[in-house]
Design a protein around this motif. Sequence first.
Motif, short mmCIF file in Angstrom:
data_model
loop_
_atom_site.label_atom_id
_atom_site.label_comp_id
_atom_site.label_asym_id
_atom_site.label_seq_id
_atom_site.Cartn_x
_atom_site.Cartn_y
_atom_site.Cartn_z
N ASP A 152 0.84 -1.21 0.00
CA ASP A 152 0.00 0.00 0.00
C ASP A 152 0.87 1.25 0.00
N TRP A 153 1.91 1.24 0.83
CA TRP A 153 2.83 2.38 0.88
C TRP A 153 3.48 2.60 -0.49
N TYR A 154 3.90 1.52 -1.11
CA TYR A 154 4.56 1.59 -2.43
C TYR A 154 3.62 2.20 -3.47
N LYS A 155 2.37 1.74 -3.48
CA LYS A 155 1.39 2.31 -4.42
C LYS A 155 1.21 3.80 -4.17
N ASP A 156 1.07 4.17 -2.90
CA ASP A 156 0.85 5.57 -2.53
C ASP A 156 2.05 6.46 -2.87
N ASN A 157 3.24 5.91 -2.87
CA ASN A 157 4.47 6.69 -3.07
C ASN A 157 5.14 6.46 -4.42
N HIS A 158 4.52 5.63 -5.26
CA HIS A 158 5.11 5.23 -6.54
C HIS A 158 5.54 6.44 -7.39
N GLU A 159 4.64 7.38 -7.58
CA GLU A 159 4.94 8.53 -8.45
C GLU A 159 6.06 9.39 -7.87
N ARG A 160 6.04 9.58 -6.55
CA ARG A 160 7.10 10.37 -5.91
C ARG A 160 8.45 9.69 -6.07
N LEU A 161 8.50 8.39 -5.83
CA LEU A 161 9.75 7.65 -5.97
C LEU A 161 10.26 7.70 -7.40
N LYS A 162 9.34 7.55 -8.35
CA LYS A 162 9.69 7.59 -9.76
C LYS A 162 10.28 8.96 -10.14
N ALA A 163 9.66 10.03 -9.66
CA ALA A 163 10.13 11.38 -9.95
C ALA A 163 11.51 11.62 -9.33
N GLU A 164 11.71 11.15 -8.09
CA GLU A 164 13.01 11.31 -7.43
C GLU A 164 14.09 10.53 -8.18
N ASP A 165 13.76 9.31 -8.62
CA ASP A 165 14.71 8.51 -9.38
C ASP A 165 15.08 9.19 -10.70
N GLN A 166 14.09 9.77 -11.36
CA GLN A 166 14.34 10.45 -12.64
C GLN A 166 15.28 11.64 -12.45
N LYS A 167 15.14 12.37 -11.34
CA LYS A 167 16.06 13.47 -11.05
C LYS A 167 17.49 12.95 -10.90
N ILE A 168 17.63 11.84 -10.18
CA ILE A 168 18.95 11.25 -9.96
C ILE A 168 19.55 10.81 -11.31
N LEU A 169 18.76 10.16 -12.12
CA LEU A 169 19.24 9.68 -13.42
C LEU A 169 19.63 10.83 -14.33
N LYS A 170 18.85 11.92 -14.30
CA LYS A 170 19.15 13.10 -15.12
C LYS A 170 20.45 13.78 -14.70
N SER A 171 20.68 13.77 -13.39
CA SER A 171 21.89 14.44 -12.88
C SER A 171 23.14 13.59 -13.09
N GLY A 172 22.94 12.31 -13.47
CA GLY A 172 24.08 11.44 -13.77
C GLY A 172 24.78 10.87 -12.57
N SER A 173 24.15 10.92 -11.39
CA SER A 173 24.79 10.36 -10.19
C SER A 173 24.71 8.85 -10.21
#
Length: 107
Positions: free
Chosen positions: A86-107
């Motif tokens: 349930d937590w994962y479903k509720d936070n999926h979009e936030r986690l995805k957005a945070e991961d995309q920022k990390i991937l864009k920054s090249g870390s």
Amino acid sequence: GVTVAELGRVLNQKDEAPEVRLACAKALVKSPLQLQPIRHLLDCMGGIGREEQQLHRFGADVTGLLDKRVGKSYGADKATVERWEDWYKDNHERLKAEDQKILKSGS
């Protein structure tokens, strides 16, 4: 280096030794990414059956790693995985957005 996908594959291989699987879980929680590593941990936790007594300690260890990684706990009982899902479903979009920022920054 080893990819998140490779670590997740080994983590979820039932015929792999629990010590090897736990080492993969420990590596996954160190990833700066969250979405896929957490998904692999949840799949692992959910894949341990009641009758698999020999894996219950391993499952509790994986749950503890997830608790520390996320900074919250849903206990260690039969409803734990459901609460985490349930937590994962509720936070999926936030986690995805945070991961995309990390991937864009090249870390």
